[in-house]
Enzyme design. Structure first.
Site, PDB file in Angstrom:
ATOM      1  N   LYS A 167      -8.303  -3.057  -5.942  1.00 30.54           N
ATOM      2  CA  LYS A 167      -7.526  -3.260  -7.169  1.00 30.54           C
ATOM      3  C   LYS A 167      -8.243  -2.581  -8.331  1.00 30.54           C
ATOM      4  CE  LYS A 167      -5.884  -7.404  -7.956  1.00 30.54           C
ATOM      5  NZ  LYS A 167      -5.773  -8.822  -8.438  1.00 30.54           N
TER       6      LYS A 167
ATOM      7  N   VAL B 270      -2.890  -1.682  -6.882  1.00 30.37           N
ATOM      8  CA  VAL B 270      -3.562  -2.073  -5.635  1.00 30.37           C
ATOM      9  C   VAL B 270      -3.373  -0.989  -4.568  1.00 30.37           C
ATOM     10  CG1 VAL B 270      -3.710  -3.830  -3.835  1.00 30.37           C
ATOM     11  CG2 VAL B 270      -3.185  -4.497  -6.186  1.00 30.37           C
TER      12      VAL B 270
ATOM     13  N   ASP C 271      -0.973 -19.791 -10.193  1.00 34.85           N
ATOM     14  CA  ASP C 271       0.265 -19.049  -9.929  1.00 34.85           C
ATOM     15  C   ASP C 271       0.548 -19.016  -8.424  1.00 34.85           C
ATOM     16  OD1 ASP C 271       2.507 -17.621 -10.627  1.00 34.85           O
ATOM     17  OD2 ASP C 271       1.500 -15.684 -10.703  1.00 34.85           O
TER      18      ASP C 271
ATOM     19  N   ALA D  34       1.031  -1.833  -4.512  1.00 30.03           N
ATOM     20  CA  ALA D  34       1.732  -2.616  -5.531  1.00 30.03           C
ATOM     21  C   ALA D  34       1.187  -2.229  -6.891  1.00 30.03           C
ATOM     22  CB  ALA D  34       1.548  -4.116  -5.278  1.00 30.03           C
TER      23      ALA D  34
END
Length: 548
Positions: free
Chosen positions: A153, A139, A288, A132
């Site tokens: 990451k 990542v 989030d 991603a």
């Protein structure tokens, strides 16, 4: 001047020109759209089934062109009704933090620089293609030598410099807006930019995210319904984060969950309890919690990921949430109003009765709705929308709280439309209030109050003696603070100019009279006399006119 300062100045100017180019291009399109030609073009594009952008959509596209800093700022503004109108907020909510991935080989080199070792010596396997890509980091999947699956990451190259430049320019523009438009004081736009800057700079440092993970692990160490992945501190740096790779099913498709033998109602209940535990028991929550940051593991266990954005609540914020929750349950507008006023740190609010009346009208809409059907997050949002009309400043953390509540409520209701979210929060709210009014807490507050009064009584004679002594010595000073110092300076300058002008005219008049008395043959002396007399006469007329 140092070369470093010259280079930084060059970067600021270069970024400012880049931003100006985007704004000019989009602004020109918006300007054309408002003309007769723009309306013709719009109709033609509609007939040809081509996209036609509204002002709100063009604003969103402009933010996307400006880059990750402005995208994240737009996402925050989407949850700030005190700053942005509803129609713009609806469009800003469409902003996505997804970004084009940067080169995988470059990412590999950056990871090796942070590890100070080749990837093969640290990881047993490493996926060469990213899993991603977001606005700040990228990542990759990997496994440790012991076989543990992890995600790696890595922060984007040079992202910190670019974000700092953007923050500098954003704060400069915000300060200009606040200076030129005093009516924006209630919004505190500079404070919004500063808060955003602190948040995004914390998110840039992966050590902060690692610390957040450890704190959440401690919070839920005895809760079998919540799982927090492990973080590997020995590999984590400011630019690199290595954490356990969680496998599970995202909660956005109830059908898939049921097909795998999971209970969607229990999942919704576990997720809601997890967030309420974060908020009302610890005052530290995942900011989030959308479906992409949650995995459902076997046994209906909730696993959270991506801990870069978190919210922190003060005791006052937690008390507000507890009081307003009980106000919703009891349909009591007075309790709701008082909790909102206390939240805004206002002791005597002149429009309290008007606020109570408005809240009474709002609660009347839900008078026939059962408690378990109340839209809890929606009601809090309505309250915030309401008090912004009264120019009250709400603590910035509350907006993040409302966003998290709305997000988790949406996820939970998708899994179980009948989840009683409002009754679910009531026990947590009562616990907060009971802790606040517990005998031990009240005794502590009473002791502190008596201690303050005792100190006041002991220090009062000495303070009075000091004031009287300084008064006798003429050392008492009083500092006067003006809200608008620039207007005061301008007024003082104007008075000074007028006084200087008057002194010069009077001096010219007296000087010309003396010259005529000593040298009557001088022509310029008579000219000065007439000129100064006329100007003084004009000034007297202006003064008399102003007096009238």
């Amino acid at each position: 001047m140092k070369l470093t300062n010259i280079y930084i100045g060059y970067l600021k100017v270069n970024r400012a020109m880049e931003i100006a180019g985007i704004l000019i291009r989009q602004g020109f399109d918006e300007l054309i759209a408002r003309t007769w030609l723009g309306r013709r073009i719009r109709k033609r594009r509609i007939r040809r089934s081509k996209p036609v952008y509204t002002t709100e959509e063009r604003l969103r596209l402009t933010i996307e062109d400006l880059g990750p800093t402005y995208i994240k700022f737009g996402q925050i503004l989407a949850d700030r009704p005190d700053v942005v109108s509803e129609r713009f907020r609806n469009e800003l909510k469409k902003l996505q933090s997804r970004a084009l991935p940067f080169d995988d080989q470059l990412a590999r080199n950056l990871i090796e620089d942070e590890l100070s070792a080749p990837i093969e010596k640290v990881f047993a396997t490493f996926d060469e293609t990213c899993m991603a890509s977001a606005s700040i980091g990228q990542v990759y999947g990997a496994t440790l030598p012991d076989g543990s699956p992890v995600v790696v990451k890595i922060r984007r190259p040079k992202i910190e410099q670019k974000i700092k430049l953007d923050l500098y320019l954003m704060r400069f523009l915000a300060a200009k807006l606040a200076k030129n438009y005093p009516e924006m004081a209630a919004i505190n736009i500079v404070g919004v930019v500063d808060e955003f800057g602190e948040s995004i700079l914390r998110e840039l440092d992966y050590n902060n995210e690692a610390a957040n993970i450890l704190r959440f692990q401690q919070m839920f160490e005895n809760d079998p319904t919540v799982y927090i992945p492990k973080v590997y501190l020995e590999y984590t740096t400011r630019r690199l984060l290595v954490m356990e790779r969680v496998t599970g099913i995202t909660p956005d498709d109830p059908t898939v969950l049921k097909a795998n033998g999971l209970d969607t109602q229990q999942i919704a209940l576990n997720g809601a309890n997890a967030l309420l535990t974060m908020i009302l028991r610890h005052g530290f929550f995942h900011a989030d919690p959308h479906a992409g940051n949650i995995f459902i593991m076997p046994g209906n266990v909730i696993a959270f990921i991506d801990f870069g954005m978190v919210g922190v609540l003060t005791p006052r914020d937690m008390n507000f949430l507890a009081n307003i929750s009980l106000g919703f349950v009891r349909r009591d507008p007075t309790v709701i109003a008082d909790s909102l006023i206390t939240l805004c740190n206002v002791r005597f609010f002149k429009k309290r009765d008007e606020l109570i009346f408005s809240l009474q009208q709002m609660t009347a809409q839900y008078s026939h709705v059962p408690i378990d059907k109340l839209d809890y997050a929606g009601m809090i949002q309505q309250c915030i929308d309401l008090i912004t009309k009264y120019s009250l400043q709400i603590p910035n953390g509350i907006f993040m709280l409302v966003k998290s509540l709305a997000t988790i409520q949406k996820v939970a209701e998708k899994l179980d439309p009948d989840i009683p979210f409002t009754p679910l929060i009531t026990p947590y709210a009562k616990d907060v209030i009971m802790q606040r009014f517990s005998p031990r807490k009240l005794a502590g507050e009473l002791y502190q109050t008596l201690k303050n009064y005792a100190n006041l009584a002991l220090n009062l004679p000495g303070d009075v003696s000091e004031i009287l002594y300084k008064l006798k010595q003429g050392e008492i000073r009083h500092n006067i603070r003006f809200e608008n110092s620039e207007m005061l300076q301008k007024a003082v300058r104007n008075v000074g100019f007028r006084m200087a002008y008057a002194i010069i005219l009077v001096g010219l008049f007296i000087g010309s009279v003396l010259l005529i008395n000593t040298r009557s043959d001088l022509a310029y002396a008579k000219f000065l006399l007439w000129a100064s007399s006329i100007l003084i006469f004009i000034l007297i007329l202006k003064w008399m006119f102003r007096r009238k």
